[in-house]
Design an enzyme around this catalytic site. Structure first.
Site, PDB file in Angstrom:
ATOM      1  N   ASP A 330       0.857  -1.182   0.000  1.00  0.00           N
ATOM      2  CA  ASP A 330       0.000   0.000   0.000  1.00  0.00           C
ATOM      3  C   ASP A 330       0.899   1.240   0.000  1.00  0.00           C
ATOM      4  OD1 ASP A 330      -2.289   1.464   0.097  1.00  0.00           O
ATOM      5  OD2 ASP A 330      -2.506   1.370   2.263  1.00  0.00           O
ATOM      6  N   ASP A 589      -4.793  -2.770   5.511  1.00  0.00           N
ATOM      7  CA  ASP A 589      -5.166  -2.240   6.827  1.00  0.00           C
ATOM      8  C   ASP A 589      -6.668  -2.223   7.063  1.00  0.00           C
ATOM      9  OD1 ASP A 589      -5.873  -0.289   5.046  1.00  0.00           O
ATOM     10  OD2 ASP A 589      -4.850   1.360   6.061  1.00  0.00           O
ATOM     11  N   ASP A 593      -9.655  -5.231   2.787  1.00  0.00           N
ATOM     12  CA  ASP A 593      -8.406  -5.866   2.354  1.00  0.00           C
ATOM     13  C   ASP A 593      -8.336  -7.326   2.776  1.00  0.00           C
ATOM     14  OD1 ASP A 593      -7.460  -3.518   1.242  1.00  0.00           O
ATOM     15  OD2 ASP A 593      -6.517  -2.853   3.098  1.00  0.00           O
TER      16      ASP A 593
END
Length: 949
Positions: A330, A589, A593
């Site tokens: 990310d 997070d 996800d």
């Protein structure tokens, strides 16, 4: 109070169906929550909010370490020593029986103690990951562990939370709850006020308060827990252990079969002599310490990872981390600081009569003042006084962020009693909210593109009045107010960490929900390339003509990253990479996800991840940034290296003992003492236990279990050592070479002295082999750990003392003196050096890369020259030429055949020069000027909330 709650404990009241007010009456609580004392009292009545843990017998656990195929062979040898070894007028072999039992008990004790310690350490670490919840106690909200919840508690549930107990929802907007883990429903269920939510389900959207009605074993999940299949799948690590164990057992079986056939029908040896020889192969050949050594190594490694900020929830994730070759990271918070700032001068206003400061105030009002995320904190922090965000207004309703609406909103009443709403969020969502005309959309998109070229994210703000003065009313039409630029600076160590990752053979791909231009700019700043694509290209849509013919799998494999990514895209990226045989790591997070984290070989929940993301991950980070992950990769490779070193050692020793002693027994009819093999095994185990803390060099490439390499290396090294022992025996027992050369006494005709000499020679080289298998380069250039070194020298001092002074009739040994001990040490040292050369030769034959270790102690992670840097430069040059409107070669030829890099390097250099000019131009922009001034004044732009030039 206890008597009043008996019906609840015995589940005589259906709290799921009765009206919510009756729930409060039955639970004897209110919307103000419980007091701390009442909570403690109820905890004694209802018990902790967790499922009952199975209590395991310590004795059965201890005995369990003696119940595996390797232990069975040793147990068979123990039975053989007393049940079969009593022929030829000799008593049962009690010494060997006691020695074997001691060896088994020592190994089981070490395994039991270390696993117990590791289990306690893991429990302490996992306690830090225990689900937490916001609970109202003594009239105050606080974050507590979910285990302290009791019926009657008031809890707060928000996006990403795993619901901590069965509860009834109170007043508020409906929640969307994922109950698939409990009910099998694939779509999230909508739950409104008064409805029940179950422990273990995940909040997908919304925020609300709830009253707890059942905890622990009384919850829906607790009652169904006994139906859950708790069968442990056989992991890859266990399969490898089994394969290596089976190889060793088969090698011993072959040796025993050959001995039985030759000794009895052909040589017609005495029954008892044959049994002794078979015991030697069984005792010496079995790597009895292997499960202990590998488990302890993994447990100690897991503890070390936790100290570095990476908690492993699944122990075998360590070996997968060691083999990871692609990391999908990310951007926000991992590659960048997630410390957002706003440049007031760049704010664009689209509403007449509104100043830039007012746009900022509207954005701050549409933010939380407590329990903030990074954007909320940035908006409120940009005000002169954070209290301005709620000054002069009364908050009516706050709409929290969710992945669908991608915005927040606040309904409030001003000092005149008028109702208003303000909203901030993704520009596209805010434009849709305002039903913006085409010309406004065009102007806003132009601003967004301008920001994106500088690496700035965009945040839009809108407002409306609410004439009906109710929070449910839709209000008057929304008015688009303005767009704010958000700057999220890259972490100071991200560029260096990405370079380290590439050197380690880990390809880092940026997966971000931000715009493509922002992703490219961030990639350029971090040196990870700008070969990035929009998420739409993953579905085969909106591809450029130049790349329309490239399959999606190739696109994902070659790309440096993807922008505008949604959670379903993350899952698809991981799936395609795994189909291409990559071992893939994925960071995440949020609750959305979770599917990608589950799918990835190594799911990594970043610091401050939601409970849902943590639950789906294999590794949980306790510190932010990419450097933690790369450190974890290095540590995992070191752990894996220790385990692989030991397995090669174990296979080598099995081959060396089995075939060395078999040849001596069959050629010269010399029967080695089983008791002395036991002494060798015990000293070896004592030394080898220290390998779990050995100092090793992590592999410079992604590493994995290569059984072919393990078995090939083990057979060659073990075979060489077996021949070395046979040659020594022949020279010492059948010739006068050693007495003539070194003037030591002749051992011919003295079987007991020959036994001592043979014992010392086998002991020295058996343990010295670990220094060969533990090193990637020359064994004498890589310094081992102190524990291993001390253990080796202590074991060899004991072995040498036994050989020099030992006079044990039952073991058939007699002291040979220091002269022979020196000769044997010299012989062992001379024939030790070829072991390294053989190690290199095997690696070269299998992989063709081992000779690089001899020269510079380094193996490239790729066969491409200079780590494939020219190829990346060529791709970067392609992007730069496109950016500057220059003619490009066909996309299919961006990665040229070997020999065409020189021309592309020149193109890359030209592109770099143009990029430097572009950077100089950027310095003359407002943002560049601000950065220059701040730098000259010696201020830290990362910590400064805002700065005015």
């Amino acid at each position: 109070m206890a008597s009043g709650l008996e019906d609840i404990v015995n589940e005589n009241v259906d709290l799921e169906k009765i009206p919510i007010e009756e729930v409060f009456q039955q639970l004897k609580c209110s919307r103000e929550g419980l007091s701390g004392a009442e909570g403690e009292n109820r905890l004694q009545i209802f018990g902790p909010n967790k499922l009952e843990e199975k209590k395991e017998s310590k004795l059965l656990k201890f005995l369990g370490f003696m119940w595996n195929p390797l232990s069975w062979v040793m147990e068979a040898a123990a039975i053989m020593a007393i049940a079969l070894a009593n022929g030829g007028g000799k008593p049962p072999d009690w010494q060997d029986f006691v020695g074997i039992v001691c060896l088994l008990v020592i190994n089981s004790t070490i395994s039991f103690v270390e696993e117990n310690n590791a289990g306690n350490a893991a429990a302490a670490l996992m306690a830090g990951l225990a689900p937490k919840t916001k609970v109202l106690r003594d009239g105050k909200w606080s974050e507590q562990e979910a285990s302290i919840l009791v019926p009657g508690d008031i809890v707060s549930i928000k996006l990403g939370d795993i619901i901590p107990a069965d509860a009834r929802l109170l007043e508020g907007d409906p929640l969307k709850v994922d109950q698939s883990a409990l009910t099998g429903e694939s779509l999230p269920a909508t739950k409104g006020p008064g409805e029940e939510v179950f422990s273990g389900s995940t909040c997908k959207q919304g925020e609300i308060e709830a009253v707890v009605i059942a905890t622990g074993v009384h919850t829906f999940f607790g009652k169904a827990a006994h139906l859950v299949d708790s069968t442990n799948q056989v992991g890859h690590f266990q399969k490898v252990l089994t394969a290596i164990g089976n190889f060793c057992i088969c090698s011993i079986a072959v040796g025993i079969a050959i001995e039985i056939v030759v000794m009895y029908p052909i040589q017609r040896r005495h029954y008892r002599d044959g049994i002794d020889n078979l015991l030697v192969l069984l005792i010496g050949g079995i790597p009895i310490a292997m499960p202990t050594v590998l488990s302890v190594t993994m447990a100690i490694g897991s503890h070390k990872l936790s100290q570095q900020g990476a908690i492993t929830k699944r122990m075998t994730a360590i070996e997968e981390m060691a083999g990871m070759d692609v990391l999908c990271s990310d951007k926000t918070g991992t590659l960048t600081l997630n410390k957002l700032s706003v440049d007031k001068n760049l704010i664009e206003v689209y509403c007449k009569g509104v100043e830039k400061d007012e746009v900022l105030l509207f954005a701050a009002r549409a933010s939380r003042v407590e329990n903030q995320d990074a954007i909320d904190a940035a908006m409120v922090g940009m005000l002169a006084d954070p209290k301005e965000a709620r000054a002069g207004i009364r908050e009516i309703h706050f709409l929290p962020f969710n992945p669908v609406d991608k915005r927040t909103a606040l309904t409030f009443i001003d000092s005149n009693g008028n109702w208003h709403r303000v909203s901030k969020g993704a520009p596209e969502q805010i434009l849709d909210l305002c039903n913006a005309r085409a010309d406004l959309r065009k102007r806003v998109h132009s601003t967004i593109d301008k920001y994106a070229e500088r690496g700035l994210r965009s945040l839009a703000v809108s407002r409306q009045t609410v004439p009906e003065k109710t929070k449910e009313s839709s209000g008057s039409p929304w008015e688009f107010v303005g767009v704010l630029p958000l700057f999220d600076p890259p972490r100071h160590d991200s560029a260096e960490t990405i370079r380290r990752a590439l050197d380690l053979g880990v390809n880092v791909k940026m997966i971000t929900g931000d715009q493509l231009a922002i992703a490219k700019e961030t990639g350029r700043r971090l040196g990870m390339g700008s070969n990035m694509y929009p998420s739409s290209s993953l579905l085969g849509k909106h591809k450029d003509e130049a790349m329309a013919h490239i399959p999606v799998e190739d696109l994902i494999e070659k790309a440096d990253g993807f922008a505008g990514v949604f959670p379903e895209h993350k899952y698809e990226i991981v799936k395609k990479l795994q189909e291409r045989k990559h071992i893939c790591g994925m960071t995440g997070d949020g609750v959305n996800d979770a599917p990608a984290l589950k799918k990835a070989d190594i799911g990594i929940a970043v610091a401050d991840a939601t409970d849902a993301a943590r639950g789906a991950s294999d590794i949980v980070l306790t510190e932010p940034g990419l450097s933690v992950i790369i450190s974890a990769v290095l540590t995992s490779r070191a752990i894996f290296q220790r385990m692989k070193n030991y397995t090669i050692y174990a296979v080598s020793i099995t081959i060396r003992i089995v075939f060395g002693f078999m040849l001596i027994a069959l050629i010269w009819k010399f029967d080695f003492s089983p008791f002395m093999v036991l002494i060798i095994a015990i000293l070896n185990d004592g030394t080898i236990m220290t390998i779990s803390k050995d100092r090793v060099k992590p592999s410079p490439t992604p590493d994995s279990w290569k059984l072919k390499e393990i078995f090939a290396t083990g057979v060659v090294l073990g075979g060489y050592m077996a021949i070395m022992t046979v040659v020594f025996f022949w020279a010492a027992y059948k010739t006068d070479f050693f007495p003539r050369t070194f003037h030591v006494r002749d051992l011919r005709g003295s079987e007991h002295e020959m036994m001592s000499a043979l014992y010392l020679q086998v002991s020295i080289v058996s343990q010295a082999l670990i220094f060969v298998t533990r090193s990637r380069s020359w064994s004498f250039t890589e310094r081992p750990g102190y524990f291993l070194l001390i253990a080796f020298w202590v074991a060899q001092l004991i072995a040498t003392a036994i050989a020099v002074y030992g006079n044990w009739e039952f073991a058939r040994i007699k002291g040979i003196g220091w002269g022979w001990a020196g000769v044997i040490w010299l012989y062992s040292i001379v024939f030790y050096f070829p072991l390294d050369i053989m190690k290199f030769a095997i690696r070269y034959i299998l992989a063709g890369t081992a000779w690089k270790n001899i020269i510079d102690n380094r193996t490239a992670f790729t066969t491409k020259q200079n780590y494939g840097i020219e190829e990346r430069e060529a791709q970067w040059a392609h992007a730069q030429r496109t950016l500057h409107g220059l003619q490009n070669t066909e996309t299919a030829n961006v990665v040229p055949e070997r020999g065409g890099y020189r021309e592309l390097s020149e193109i890359a250099n030209q592109a770099k020069r143009r990029a430097e000019i572009a950077r100089l131009r950027e310095l003359h922009t407002l943002k560049g000027h601000v950065e220059s001034v701040v730098k000259l004044k010696g201020l830290d732009i990362e910590t400064a909330g805002h700065y005015t030039v």
